[in-house]
Design an enzyme around this catalytic site. Sequence first.
Site, PDB file in Angstrom:
ATOM      1  N   ASN A  34       0.823  -1.218   0.000  1.00 27.74           N
ATOM      2  CA  ASN A  34       0.000   0.000   0.000  1.00 27.74           C
ATOM      3  C   ASN A  34       0.859   1.272   0.000  1.00 27.74           C
ATOM      4  OD1 ASN A  34       0.947   0.197   2.599  1.00 27.74           O
ATOM      5  ND2 ASN A  34      -1.059   0.331   3.581  1.00 27.74           N
ATOM      6  N   SER A 126      10.873 -11.552  14.211  1.00 36.42           N
ATOM      7  CA  SER A 126      11.944 -10.658  14.660  1.00 36.42           C
ATOM      8  C   SER A 126      12.569 -11.189  15.937  1.00 36.42           C
ATOM      9  CB  SER A 126      11.324  -9.291  14.917  1.00 36.42           C
ATOM     10  OG  SER A 126      12.207  -8.463  15.620  1.00 36.42           O
ATOM     11  N   THR A 128      12.954  -9.511  18.263  1.00 39.53           N
ATOM     12  CA  THR A 128      12.220  -8.802  19.310  1.00 39.53           C
ATOM     13  C   THR A 128      11.307  -9.752  20.097  1.00 39.53           C
ATOM     14  OG1 THR A 128      11.088  -6.720  19.706  1.00 39.53           O
ATOM     15  CG2 THR A 128      10.168  -8.079  17.994  1.00 39.53           C
ATOM     16  N   TYR A 150       4.677  -3.715  19.383  1.00 39.77           N
ATOM     17  CA  TYR A 150       5.231  -4.279  18.147  1.00 39.77           C
ATOM     18  C   TYR A 150       5.679  -5.724  18.377  1.00 39.77           C
ATOM     19  CZ  TYR A 150       8.607  -5.404  14.525  1.00 39.77           C
ATOM     20  OH  TYR A 150       9.296  -6.055  13.527  1.00 39.77           O
ATOM     21  N   LYS A 154       4.308  -9.586  16.813  1.00 38.47           N
ATOM     22  CA  LYS A 154       5.099 -10.657  16.170  1.00 38.47           C
ATOM     23  C   LYS A 154       4.887 -11.976  16.908  1.00 38.47           C
ATOM     24  CE  LYS A 154       6.752  -8.346  12.771  1.00 38.47           C
ATOM     25  NZ  LYS A 154       6.350  -8.627  11.397  1.00 38.47           N
TER      26      LYS A 154
HETATM   27  P1  NAD Z   1       9.362  -1.677   5.504  1.00 38.99           P
HETATM   28  O1  NAD Z   1       8.497  -0.715   6.222  1.00 38.99           O
HETATM   29  O2  NAD Z   1      10.456  -1.149   4.642  1.00 38.99           O
HETATM   30  O3  NAD Z   1       8.470  -2.657   4.599  1.00 38.99           O
HETATM   31  C1  NAD Z   1       7.137  -2.975   4.918  1.00 38.99           C
HETATM   32  C2  NAD Z   1       6.300  -2.755   3.656  1.00 38.99           C
HETATM   33  O4  NAD Z   1       4.942  -3.080   3.960  1.00 38.99           O
HETATM   34  C3  NAD Z   1       6.323  -1.301   3.166  1.00 38.99           C
HETATM   35  O5  NAD Z   1       6.604  -1.294   1.783  1.00 38.99           O
HETATM   36  C4  NAD Z   1       4.919  -0.782   3.458  1.00 38.99           C
HETATM   37  O6  NAD Z   1       4.494   0.169   2.494  1.00 38.99           O
HETATM   38  C5  NAD Z   1       4.111  -2.077   3.397  1.00 38.99           C
HETATM   39  N1  NAD Z   1       2.890  -2.059   4.197  1.00 38.99           N
HETATM   40  C6  NAD Z   1       2.738  -1.626   5.471  1.00 38.99           C
HETATM   41  N2  NAD Z   1       1.454  -1.756   5.856  1.00 38.99           N
HETATM   42  C7  NAD Z   1       0.782  -2.303   4.824  1.00 38.99           C
HETATM   43  C8  NAD Z   1      -0.573  -2.665   4.611  1.00 38.99           C
HETATM   44  N3  NAD Z   1      -1.491  -2.478   5.568  1.00 38.99           N
HETATM   45  N4  NAD Z   1      -0.908  -3.210   3.427  1.00 38.99           N
HETATM   46  C9  NAD Z   1       0.018  -3.376   2.431  1.00 38.99           C
HETATM   47  N5  NAD Z   1       1.313  -3.028   2.577  1.00 38.99           N
HETATM   48  C10 NAD Z   1       1.688  -2.497   3.756  1.00 38.99           C
HETATM   49  O7  NAD Z   1       9.941  -2.684   6.595  1.00 38.99           O
HETATM   50  P2  NAD Z   1      11.082  -3.791   6.467  1.00 38.99           P
HETATM   51  O8  NAD Z   1      12.232  -3.353   7.300  1.00 38.99           O
HETATM   52  O9  NAD Z   1      11.287  -4.181   5.075  1.00 38.99           O
HETATM   53  O10 NAD Z   1      10.360  -4.964   7.289  1.00 38.99           O
HETATM   54  C11 NAD Z   1       9.691  -6.024   6.649  1.00 38.99           C
HETATM   55  C12 NAD Z   1       9.193  -6.994   7.694  1.00 38.99           C
HETATM   56  O11 NAD Z   1      10.287  -7.461   8.479  1.00 38.99           O
HETATM   57  C13 NAD Z   1       8.190  -6.407   8.687  1.00 38.99           C
HETATM   58  O12 NAD Z   1       7.227  -7.392   8.961  1.00 38.99           O
HETATM   59  C14 NAD Z   1       9.036  -6.134   9.920  1.00 38.99           C
HETATM   60  O13 NAD Z   1       8.263  -6.175  11.093  1.00 38.99           O
HETATM   61  C15 NAD Z   1      10.020  -7.283   9.858  1.00 38.99           C
HETATM   62  N6  NAD Z   1      11.283  -7.021  10.548  1.00 38.99           N
HETATM   63  C16 NAD Z   1      12.022  -5.915  10.205  1.00 38.99           C
HETATM   64  C17 NAD Z   1      13.226  -5.677  10.860  1.00 38.99           C
HETATM   65  C18 NAD Z   1      14.049  -4.451  10.567  1.00 38.99           C
HETATM   66  O14 NAD Z   1      14.849  -4.055  11.399  1.00 38.99           O
HETATM   67  N7  NAD Z   1      13.931  -3.842   9.392  1.00 38.99           N
HETATM   68  C19 NAD Z   1      13.670  -6.564  11.855  1.00 38.99           C
HETATM   69  C20 NAD Z   1      12.904  -7.683  12.151  1.00 38.99           C
HETATM   70  C21 NAD Z   1      11.704  -7.899  11.498  1.00 38.99           C
HETATM   71  C1  WQD Z   2      21.006  -0.943  17.787  1.00 38.15           C
HETATM   72  C2  WQD Z   2      21.954  -0.463  18.860  1.00 38.15           C
HETATM   73  C3  WQD Z   2      20.947   1.037  20.444  1.00 38.15           C
HETATM   74  C4  WQD Z   2      20.232   4.286  17.590  1.00 38.15           C
HETATM   75  C5  WQD Z   2      15.313  -2.691  16.644  1.00 38.15           C
HETATM   76  C6  WQD Z   2      13.999  -3.287  17.083  1.00 38.15           C
HETATM   77  C7  WQD Z   2      13.941  -4.731  16.707  1.00 38.15           C
HETATM   78  C8  WQD Z   2      14.229  -4.945  15.228  1.00 38.15           C
HETATM   79  C9  WQD Z   2      15.482  -4.249  14.799  1.00 38.15           C
HETATM   80  C10 WQD Z   2      12.152  -5.050  13.998  1.00 38.15           C
HETATM   81  C11 WQD Z   2      21.337  -0.426  20.253  1.00 38.15           C
HETATM   82  C12 WQD Z   2      22.026   1.738  19.660  1.00 38.15           C
HETATM   83  C13 WQD Z   2      20.596   3.094  18.186  1.00 38.15           C
HETATM   84  C14 WQD Z   2      20.949   5.466  17.922  1.00 38.15           C
HETATM   85  C15 WQD Z   2      22.341   4.172  19.405  1.00 38.15           C
HETATM   86  N1  WQD Z   2      13.187  -4.417  14.390  1.00 38.15           N
HETATM   87  N2  WQD Z   2      21.637   3.036  19.074  1.00 38.15           N
HETATM   88  N3  WQD Z   2      21.986   5.356  18.831  1.00 38.15           N
HETATM   89  O1  WQD Z   2      17.058  -1.757  19.092  1.00 38.15           O
HETATM   90  O2  WQD Z   2      18.545  -3.672  18.375  1.00 38.15           O
HETATM   91  O3  WQD Z   2      16.366  -3.376  17.297  1.00 38.15           O
HETATM   92  O4  WQD Z   2      15.448  -2.886  15.226  1.00 38.15           O
HETATM   93  O5  WQD Z   2      11.762  -6.135  14.284  1.00 38.15           O
HETATM   94  O6  WQD Z   2      12.661  -5.155  17.042  1.00 38.15           O
HETATM   95  O7  WQD Z   2      13.887  -3.136  18.492  1.00 38.15           O
HETATM   96  O8  WQD Z   2      18.145  -1.761  16.792  1.00 38.15           O
HETATM   97  O9  WQD Z   2      19.296  -0.116  15.376  1.00 38.15           O
HETATM   98  O10 WQD Z   2      17.612   0.704  17.080  1.00 38.15           O
HETATM   99  O11 WQD Z   2      19.790  -0.206  17.867  1.00 38.15           O
HETATM  100  O12 WQD Z   2      23.278   4.114  20.210  1.00 38.15           O
HETATM  101  O13 WQD Z   2      20.651   6.566  17.441  1.00 38.15           O
HETATM  102  O14 WQD Z   2      22.319   0.886  18.565  1.00 38.15           O
HETATM  103  O15 WQD Z   2      20.954   1.449  21.778  1.00 38.15           O
HETATM  104  O16 WQD Z   2      22.337  -0.782  21.164  1.00 38.15           O
HETATM  105  P1  WQD Z   2      17.545  -2.621  18.034  1.00 38.15           P
HETATM  106  P2  WQD Z   2      18.660  -0.277  16.715  1.00 38.15           P
END
Ligand code: NAD
Ligand code: WQD
Length: 337
Positions: A34, A126, A128, A150, A154
Amino acid sequence: MTRRVLLTGGAGYIGSHTYVALVEAGYDVLILDNFSNARRSVRERLARITGRPVTIVEGDIRDGAALARVFGEHAIDAVVHFAALKAVGESMARPLDYFDVNVGGLTALLRAMDGAGCRRLVFSSSATVYGVPDVTPTPETAPFRAMNPYGQTKILGEQMLDWLGRSNPDWAVGVLRYFNPAGAHASALIGEDPHDIPNNLMPFVAKVARGELDRIAVFGNDYDTPDGTGVRDYIHVEDLARGHVLSLEKLFETGQGHCVNLGTGTGHSVLEVIAAYKRACNRDLPYTIAERRPGDVPTVVASADKAAEVLGFRTEKTLDEMCASSWRWVCTTEGDA
Ligand code: NAD
Ligand code: WQD
């Protein structure tokens, strides 16, 4: 026979890289997004990388009718479900949006898949889900611990998928628990592109390197880690994308699900990340030591053994390669629509 895979959220950061990896592996790939957190220009960029036209359906995963249309019009063999909201802090402020998109959206998707008889799914989970883990490196057997809405979404997603699989063994679900994705595609045409001030370390450092932000705030240097700053398991997004290809192959091959961590098994501190990015961009990266960020943990590192054993997944790229590719990407983005 070419297999067709739907990527929800495939226009986003991890989804776009996985799109490329799947097309290169011979899949026919379709995106549903979206664009709430992606740019429309990704279509053209993916076409340039893969040399093929890109099919993107603009729609919302909560829209059951739109989903039914997608499944009705395309014979989809499997889904990789990326679409979600992902900002931890925002989830504390707007929990209902997170339940709506991440749990309601997943429910709508599963209903549409079930209706279409498509029961192979790879789910973006994740690290997380472990909250503050007792054991590092953390194995997949570690208990669930929600630290924020969040993370709770998950955990709920994983639990829904577990019960669904028990209700009907036709479901084959690959749960992938990502650690800290970083870096960008080698082409520098796709990467992470947060609209606002980034919450995550690597995109924040990238903006300081570009001169868009003044200095990095290091959130605490008194943790029980080698240099006192937080340690995380950063994984190159291209390695992560390859993990999805292996996960899908396993689902098709065995008809059985799996749940694995996708990480390197090695941690790096905040100061190590800053030093690596400095090597990549060859600029000064000013930082100050700030207060600890509420809810942060000293160390989060994956046990990478199960992914190696079950999927044959091993990461190939280093922290230096994550920083170098991120830098190439941020130097070439021009903020297009
Ligand atoms: P992102 O925000 O770049 O990608 C998510 C995509 O989903 C986006 O393109 C957004 O437009 C789309 N989207 C959101 N809501 C929607 C909806 N209701 N309908 C259709 N599309 C929708 O995020 P990402 O970093 O690529 O993350 C992808 C997945 O991985 C997510 O599920 C996120 O929770 C998970 N994840 C991400 C990280 C991270 O640090 N990036 C870490 C662990 C898990
Ligand atoms: C990494 C390290 C901060 C920013 C998050 C989500 C997790 C997953 C990945 C989706 C930590 C430090 C950060 C800054 C800093 N996402 N930091 N200054 O917290 O490990 O994970 O993203 O699923 O759920 O919680 O990642 O990149 O925010 O932090 O010192 O400006 O960098 O304290 O030690 P995090 P992060």
